[in-house]
Motif scaffolding. Structure first.
Motif, PDB file in Angstrom:
ATOM      1  N   TRP A 273      -5.751   9.525  -7.229  1.00  0.00           N
ATOM      2  CA  TRP A 273      -6.034   8.953  -8.540  1.00  0.00           C
ATOM      3  C   TRP A 273      -4.757   8.400  -9.171  1.00  0.00           C
ATOM      4  O   TRP A 273      -4.742   7.298  -9.698  1.00  0.00           O
TER       5      TRP A 273
ATOM      6  N   SER B 164      -2.674  11.808 -16.225  1.00  0.00           N
ATOM      7  CA  SER B 164      -2.379  11.510 -14.830  1.00  0.00           C
ATOM      8  C   SER B 164      -1.496  12.616 -14.254  1.00  0.00           C
ATOM      9  O   SER B 164      -0.490  12.994 -14.854  1.00  0.00           O
TER      10      SER B 164
ATOM     11  N   TYR C 164       0.865  -1.176   0.000  1.00  0.00           N
ATOM     12  CA  TYR C 164       0.000   0.000   0.000  1.00  0.00           C
ATOM     13  C   TYR C 164       0.902   1.226   0.000  1.00  0.00           C
ATOM     14  O   TYR C 164       2.040   1.166   0.480  1.00  0.00           O
TER      15      TYR C 164
ATOM     16  N   ARG D 234       1.083   2.350  -7.061  1.00  0.00           N
ATOM     17  CA  ARG D 234       0.774   1.860  -5.721  1.00  0.00           C
ATOM     18  C   ARG D 234      -0.746   1.849  -5.562  1.00  0.00           C
ATOM     19  O   ARG D 234      -1.307   2.624  -4.812  1.00  0.00           O
ATOM     20  N   PRO D 235      -1.421   0.967  -6.314  1.00  0.00           N
ATOM     21  CA  PRO D 235      -2.878   0.944  -6.207  1.00  0.00           C
ATOM     22  C   PRO D 235      -3.291   0.622  -4.779  1.00  0.00           C
ATOM     23  O   PRO D 235      -2.758  -0.300  -4.171  1.00  0.00           O
ATOM     24  N   TRP D 236      -4.169   1.404  -4.259  1.00  0.00           N
ATOM     25  CA  TRP D 236      -4.574   1.216  -2.870  1.00  0.00           C
ATOM     26  C   TRP D 236      -6.018   0.758  -2.769  1.00  0.00           C
ATOM     27  O   TRP D 236      -6.330  -0.107  -1.951  1.00  0.00           O
ATOM     28  N   LEU D 237      -6.895   1.277  -3.590  1.00  0.00           N
ATOM     29  CA  LEU D 237      -8.304   0.896  -3.491  1.00  0.00           C
ATOM     30  C   LEU D 237      -8.547  -0.457  -4.148  1.00  0.00           C
ATOM     31  O   LEU D 237      -9.182  -1.339  -3.566  1.00  0.00           O
ATOM     32  N   SER D 238      -8.033  -0.666  -5.339  1.00  0.00           N
ATOM     33  CA  SER D 238      -8.213  -1.971  -5.991  1.00  0.00           C
ATOM     34  C   SER D 238      -7.469  -3.061  -5.224  1.00  0.00           C
ATOM     35  O   SER D 238      -7.926  -4.201  -5.162  1.00  0.00           O
ATOM     36  N   LYS D 239      -6.333  -2.722  -4.629  1.00  0.00           N
ATOM     37  CA  LYS D 239      -5.589  -3.682  -3.802  1.00  0.00           C
ATOM     38  C   LYS D 239      -6.438  -4.113  -2.611  1.00  0.00           C
ATOM     39  O   LYS D 239      -6.514  -5.286  -2.278  1.00  0.00           O
TER      40      LYS D 239
ATOM     41  N   GLU E   6      -3.458   5.015  -8.061  1.00  0.00           N
ATOM     42  CA  GLU E   6      -4.295   3.910  -8.537  1.00  0.00           C
ATOM     43  C   GLU E   6      -4.181   3.723 -10.053  1.00  0.00           C
ATOM     44  O   GLU E   6      -4.130   2.605 -10.548  1.00  0.00           O
ATOM     45  N   PHE E   7      -4.180   4.836 -10.784  1.00  0.00           N
ATOM     46  CA  PHE E   7      -4.177   4.804 -12.259  1.00  0.00           C
ATOM     47  C   PHE E   7      -3.048   5.680 -12.793  1.00  0.00           C
ATOM     48  O   PHE E   7      -3.271   6.813 -13.185  1.00  0.00           O
TER      49      PHE E   7
ATOM     50  N   GLY F 297     -13.954   5.508   0.339  1.00  0.00           N
ATOM     51  CA  GLY F 297     -12.724   5.814  -0.382  1.00  0.00           C
ATOM     52  C   GLY F 297     -12.317   7.252  -0.173  1.00  0.00           C
ATOM     53  O   GLY F 297     -12.592   7.851   0.865  1.00  0.00           O
TER      54      GLY F 297
END
Length: 143
Positions: free
Chosen positions: A98, A108, A60, A119-124, A101-102, A85
């Motif tokens: 954002w 971006s 994370y 470092r995707p945090w929500l999908s992780k 994650e993306f 979130g």
């Protein structure tokens, strides 16, 4: 031969009434999980000028400014569902929320084109077995 299922006129409201405590528990548990995971230093390099070591790929994101952590929240929507979130209604969502994650879209705000990756945090979190275990335990406690 055919059968017609007729629901009680207030079936939808009754379902909502029974499901609402479970939906709120899921939102609460998910929020606490994200707050815990995003409030830790990483195990990577400690870059000059940052308060904590950065995260390594697969971790994370490490807590640095606290802006991502500060905007985490939950909100009940008009249809009875919940959203969890990074929420502007809690605190301004930083561009990094954002971009972590993306990282790839051309618009971006943070470039992550290096080998270090995103470092995707929500999908992780959605696929995290630790969160899934916490959700099961929280929902079982409702019984």
């Amino acid at each position: 031969m055919s059968a017609t299922l007729r629901l009680h006129p207030d079936a939808e409201e009754r379902l909502r009434q029974y499901l609402q405590p479970a939906l709120e528990v899921v939102a609460d548990t998910t929020l606490r999980f994200l707050q815990e995971k995003l409030n830790q230093p990483g195990t990577g390099i400690h870059h000059p000028g940052l308060p904590n070591p950065s995260s390594n790929p697969g971790e994370y994101p490490a807590k640095q400014s606290g802006a991502l952590l500060a905007c985490l929240g939950k909100a009940k929507l008009g249809d009875g569902s919940w959203v969890v979130g990074a929420l502007n209604s809690v605190s301004p969502v930083p561009p990094e929320a954002w971009a972590l994650e993306f990282p790839q879209p051309p618009n971006s705000p943070v470039s992550r084109s290096t080998g270090y990756g995103a470092r995707p945090w929500l999908s992780k979190a959605l696929g995290d077995s630790e969160l899934q275990a916490q959700l099961r335990a929280a929902l079982n406690a409702l019984r």
